[in-house]
Write a protein that holds these residues in place. Structure first.
Motif, PDB file in Angstrom:
ATOM      1  N   PRO A  95       0.825  -1.188   0.194  1.00 44.22           N
ATOM      2  CA  PRO A  95      -0.015  -0.046  -0.030  1.00 44.22           C
ATOM      3  C   PRO A  95       0.728   1.326   0.271  1.00 44.22           C
ATOM      4  O   PRO A  95       0.271   2.256  -0.825  1.00 44.22           O
ATOM      5  N   GLU A  96       1.991   1.442   0.677  1.00 45.77           N
ATOM      6  CA  GLU A  96       2.840   2.494   0.497  1.00 45.77           C
ATOM      7  C   GLU A  96       3.684   2.712  -0.868  1.00 45.77           C
ATOM      8  O   GLU A  96       3.687   3.696  -1.170  1.00 45.77           O
ATOM      9  N   ARG A  97       3.926   1.618  -1.365  1.00 47.87           N
ATOM     10  CA  ARG A  97       4.517   1.600  -2.701  1.00 47.87           C
ATOM     11  C   ARG A  97       3.441   1.906  -3.875  1.00 47.87           C
ATOM     12  O   ARG A  97       3.806   2.682  -4.871  1.00 47.87           O
ATOM     13  N   SER A  98       2.177   1.500  -3.672  1.00 49.58           N
ATOM     14  CA  SER A  98       1.358   1.715  -4.884  1.00 49.58           C
ATOM     15  C   SER A  98       0.041   2.047  -3.999  1.00 49.58           C
ATOM     16  O   SER A  98      -1.257   1.331  -4.557  1.00 49.58           O
ATOM     17  N   PRO A  99      -0.125   3.229  -3.632  1.00 47.33           N
ATOM     18  CA  PRO A  99      -1.272   3.808  -2.770  1.00 47.33           C
ATOM     19  C   PRO A  99      -2.470   3.984  -3.793  1.00 47.33           C
ATOM     20  O   PRO A  99      -3.748   3.590  -3.499  1.00 47.33           O
ATOM     21  N   GLU A 100      -2.281   4.331  -4.995  1.00 56.41           N
ATOM     22  CA  GLU A 100      -3.354   4.551  -5.942  1.00 56.41           C
ATOM     23  C   GLU A 100      -4.192   3.255  -6.367  1.00 56.41           C
ATOM     24  O   GLU A 100      -5.373   3.164  -6.582  1.00 56.41           O
ATOM     25  N   VAL A 101      -3.141   1.996  -6.410  1.00 60.03           N
ATOM     26  CA  VAL A 101      -3.744   1.031  -6.693  1.00 60.03           C
ATOM     27  C   VAL A 101      -4.626   0.257  -5.834  1.00 60.03           C
ATOM     28  O   VAL A 101      -5.557  -0.130  -6.042  1.00 60.03           O
TER      29      VAL A 101
END
Length: 258
Positions: free
Chosen positions: A153-159
């Protein structure tokens, strides 16, 4: 009785067809990366399982046979005789059912992040009751935790935000009906009739479709290939999209099929 599910179909009209089936609480958008990668060479058919996305949500309970019947209705509606099928979680269970009960319709089979059964039945029926009473928000945080490793979630919050929104907008009755399908599902000892070349994928850290459960599926299907992906939990097709796409390309024979 089958329902007419919502679907999207993209790619060359004369290409082999690959069907993608979503997990509990998502829609066909969970396969965006795979669809983008494969739609130049394949017809990519994504559908929303009953009770999800744009598909009808009749009163539950459902069975996996019901969900598989919806797929067969869709294939008949689109005049598709034989397809490759890839499903994750409840979608993988649908694929197992189709591979065993309608082998003449399945050319290749990918079963992702699931099990021959997912105990306990009581847990699934309790979750169905909770969602009917309190809505999707009552289970969203625990679900996201199961779906993704802590750093994703930190690396890809939009996903993750998009997947979360899809989950929260799922029809509670549709979700609950599918939970009840999971409660009664048990394919142990019943996959001997699967004839399609089969790929079984697990996320190394998936608490649901564990590597052990993937191995048990592979043990029942002659010639199947089992792959465990590192740094992945339940939605491995999202968190490790490139790796899942690569494995699917191997199954589909990219570079060797016409």
């Amino acid at each position: 009785m089958s329902v007419e599910v919502e679907y999207t179909l993209e790619g060359p009209g004369d290409a082999p067809v690959v069907v993608f089936s979503n997990s509990l609480g998502t829609t066909g958008v969970m396969w965006d990366a795979q669809a983008e990668a494969l739609s130049e060479r394949f017809r990519v058919l994504r559908y929303d399982a009953r009770g999800h996305g744009g598909s009808p949500a009749p009163p539950g309970p459902y069975t996996i046979g019901d969900l598989a019947g919806d797929v067969l209705e869709l294939l008949d509606r689109l005049e598709l005789e034989r397809v490759a099928f890839c499903g994750l979680s409840i979608g993988g269970m649908t694929g197992m059912w189709l591979g065993a009960h309608a082998p003449e319709r399945i050319d290749r089979l990918a079963i992702c992040c699931t099990g021959l059964q997912l105990p306990t039945a009581e847990m699934w029926t309790e979750r169905a009751g909770l969602v009917r009473r309190e809505g999707m928000a009552s289970v969203v945080d625990a679900t996201i935790e199961r779906w993704f490793t802590p750093g994703f979630p930190e690396r890809s919050p939009e996903v993750v935000a998009r997947i979360r929104e899809v989950f929260l907008t799922t029809d509670p009755e549709g979700y609950a009906g599918c939970c009840e399908a999971l409660a009664e599902f048990d394919m142990r000892g019943r996959l001997g009739g699967v004839r399609a070349p089969t790929l079984v994928i697990a996320g190394e850290d998936d608490p649901v479709g564990t590597p052990e459960r993937a191995a048990a599926i592979g043990d029942e299907i002659d010639g199947s290939r089992v792959v465990v992906l590192p740094e992945a939990r339940h939605l491995a097709a999202v968190e490790q999209a490139d790796a899942v796409t690569h494995e699917l390309e191997q199954l589909l024979g990219v570079g060797t099929r016409t």
